[in-house]
Design an enzyme around this catalytic site. Structure first.
Site, PDB file in Angstrom:
ATOM      1  N   LYS A 112     -77.204  80.635  11.157  1.00  0.00           N
ATOM      2  CA  LYS A 112     -77.035  79.386  10.416  1.00  0.00           C
ATOM      3  C   LYS A 112     -77.424  78.162  11.257  1.00  0.00           C
ATOM      4  O   LYS A 112     -77.724  77.110  10.716  1.00  0.00           O
ATOM      5  CB  LYS A 112     -75.622  79.288   9.886  1.00  0.00           C
ATOM      6  CG  LYS A 112     -75.399  80.356   8.798  1.00  0.00           C
ATOM      7  CD  LYS A 112     -74.036  80.288   8.170  1.00  0.00           C
ATOM      8  CE  LYS A 112     -73.923  81.206   6.971  1.00  0.00           C
ATOM      9  NZ  LYS A 112     -73.631  82.603   7.362  1.00  0.00           N
TER      10      LYS A 112
HETATM   11  C1  LIG Z   1     -73.851  83.660   6.522  1.00  0.00           C
HETATM   12  C2  LIG Z   1     -74.054  84.988   7.125  1.00  0.00           C
HETATM   13  C3  LIG Z   1     -74.638  86.038   6.409  1.00  0.00           C
HETATM   14  C4  LIG Z   1     -75.019  85.916   4.957  1.00  0.00           C
HETATM   15  O1  LIG Z   1     -76.083  85.015   4.757  1.00  0.00           O
HETATM   16  P1  LIG Z   1     -76.379  84.434   3.289  1.00  0.00           P
HETATM   17  O2  LIG Z   1     -77.468  83.453   3.448  1.00  0.00           O
HETATM   18  O3  LIG Z   1     -75.091  83.812   2.832  1.00  0.00           O
HETATM   19  O4  LIG Z   1     -76.759  85.595   2.454  1.00  0.00           O
HETATM   20  C5  LIG Z   1     -74.867  87.224   7.073  1.00  0.00           C
HETATM   21  N1  LIG Z   1     -74.510  87.399   8.365  1.00  0.00           N
HETATM   22  C6  LIG Z   1     -73.932  86.419   9.082  1.00  0.00           C
HETATM   23  C7  LIG Z   1     -73.548  86.681  10.497  1.00  0.00           C
HETATM   24  C8  LIG Z   1     -73.689  85.181   8.491  1.00  0.00           C
HETATM   25  O5  LIG Z   1     -73.131  84.203   9.217  1.00  0.00           O
END
Ligand SMILES: *Cc1c(COP(=O)(O)O)cnc(C)c1O
Length: 465
Positions: A112
């Site tokens: 993210k």
């Molecule tokens: C947010 C997250 C996901 C899922 O991603 P999306 O874009 O919500 O599908 C998967 N793995 C980790 C470690 C995350 O932080």
């Protein structure tokens, strides 16, 4: 570039407006009216570029009527200079035609950061230009919160309120949020689950009267700019293994459908991708929707991969909008019915969905087995989310000759429970996080009651503008 709502009623906006808006006023999500597309020759010509240079090529068509090239370039450069690996998103080979794309070298050790480090800079830039203050409200199952807080903590033009489910995020995740003591950062620990947090944020966007005229912004992946930034690493990964002339497949650990949606867009923009695998944990509504045309909610279960403990995936609506040939009225109807009942797609629509995606659900036991097995085979330690991606990639692989690239969405140090259950030792915290467990925390536990949360926000905004 204009952006339109998936529900067809809200006005079209430009990039700057979409960046600050979050959810559209008709309850829909914004998507670009038209996607830029790139030829194979053009993509091939990007082979030697740095990650930041590539990001500029891919992002600039989405923003260039709002932000100067030089400013955009500088923000992108600063964003990815802050990552702890010179390749920014390095690829590691696990086995024959099996790769892991490490997306956890940013400040909070999850993918993210790729979007939120940039989003914070973009918002600040636009708010300064407009002389505006923004109240940001976001829900987190763990990783969005810390990445968003890191991205926004230095902005004088933003107050950020992050809701996380009380006692349902890992201690590392919680401390990454609550040990940030800047005055404009507010952590709310909600007595509920992630969907309760997400629902409260959505309801607050729909009726913003509690803010008495202040503007509400989003850091969840309902914000288009997050998806935009994530398209880049699909291109960088492909180029690193011989693309675009050599097609590739991706397996993506999925929760809110944001990351995999960025992969779908990369494909539409011209990147040769043979297969996109949606990997879920026990909370498998996306897997059921894709494999059985069954979009029905079930009880949310807390798993060893908490960042994917989601029942209602916001960004799936963006996908459905394309599947329904961008018929906003049809999506409005479908999403309204989905609030209270199970829905099925029309047969021809479902066929389209299945052509685009494969899917697989992986339970906790198999997740731990995969962590243990991959470690035994290769010495590589997977985090539980990535392990789900690896397992799903293996299960769904349609062509062993095509490189399968698994998105490694988090560093294993964030999720010691799964690593310990796999009978392995949790790695040490990276240098910049040493001392995390000793630092002071700041958070407020609130009832799962929207009026309580909204009152707290209204009372704690620091806006001086
Ligand atoms: C947010 C997250 C996901 C899922 O991603 P999306 O874009 O919500 O599908 C998967 N793995 C980790 C470690 C995350 O932080």
């Amino acid at each position: 570039m204009k952006y339109i709502s998936t529900r067809g009623q809200a006005p079209a906006l430009n990039f700057e407006e979409v960046l600050l808006a979050g959810l559209a006023s008709d309850g829909g999500l914004y998507v670009p009216e038209n996607l830029p597309t790139f030829s194979q020759e053009e993509i091939a010509s990007w082979a030697g570029l740095s990650y930041a240079e590539l990001a500029f090529k891919i992002i600039s068509p989405f923003v260039n009527d709002c932000i100067d090239d030089a400013d955009l370039k500088q923000m992108i450069d600063e964003t990815y200079e802050g990552f702890n690996h010179s390749a920014v998103a390095p690829l590691k080979e696990l086995g024959t035609n099996e790769w892991v794309l490490e997306l956890f070298h940013g400040p909070t050790l999850a993918f993210k950061d790729f979007a939120l480090q940039l989003l914070g800079r973009l918002m600040d830039h636009v708010l300064v230009k407009r002389n505006e203050h923004l109240v940001i409200m976001g829900a987190t199952s763990g990783d969005t919160g810390s990445a968003a807080i890191e991205g926004c903590r230095h902005s004088k033009h933003v107050d950020i309120f992050i809701l996380h489910p009380h006692n349902r995020v890992s201690e590392v995740q919680r401390r990454q949020m609550t040990t940030i003591l800047d005055e404009n950062v507010h952590n709310i620990s909600l007595e509920g689950n992630f969907d309760d947090c997400q629902e409260m944020v959505k309801a607050s966007f729909a009726d913003q009267s509690f803010l008495k005229g202040m503007k509400l912004g989003a850091v969840n992946s309902i914000n288009w700019a997050r998806i935009m930034a994530q398209i880049v690493y699909y291109f960088s990964a492909s180029l690193a293994v011989g693309g675009p002339h050599r097609p590739v497949a991706f397996s993506v650990p999925t929760g809110n459908f944001g990351d995999i949606f960025a992969g779908y867009l990369a494909k539409k923009m011209g990147l040769p991708i043979t297969q996109l695998v949606v990997a879920t944990n026990h909370n498998d509504i996306l897997h059921r929707a894709i494999s059985n045309n069954d979009m029905s909610k079930s009880e949310l279960v807390h798993t060893l991969s908490p960042s994917m403990d989601i029942m209602v995936s916001s960004n799936f609506e963006r996908m459905l909008f394309d599947i329904y040939d961008r018929d906003g009225a049809a999506i409005d109807d479908l999403m309204k019915r989905f609030k209270t009942e199970s829905v099925q797609l029309d047969a021809s629509r479902w066929d389209k969905m299945r052509e685009l995606f494969d899917s697989c659900a992986v339970d906790d036991e198999t997740t731990c087995q995969t962590i243990a097995a991959v470690h035994a085979e290769t010495g590589y330690l997977l985090d539980p989310h990535t392990a789900i991606g690896v397992k799903a990639g293996r299960e769904c692989n349609r062509d062993a000759a095509v490189p399968m690239i698994v998105l490694a969405t988090a560093h294993p140090v964030k999720f010691p429970d799964a690593v310990l259950k796999a009978n392995l030792e949790s790695p040490d915290l990276p240098a910049h996080m040493q001392g995390l467990f000793e630092r002071e925390e700041k958070l407020t536990v609130l009832d799962n009651d929207i009026s309580v949360v909204q009152r707290f926000i209204a009372e704690h905004v620091h806006s001086e503008s």
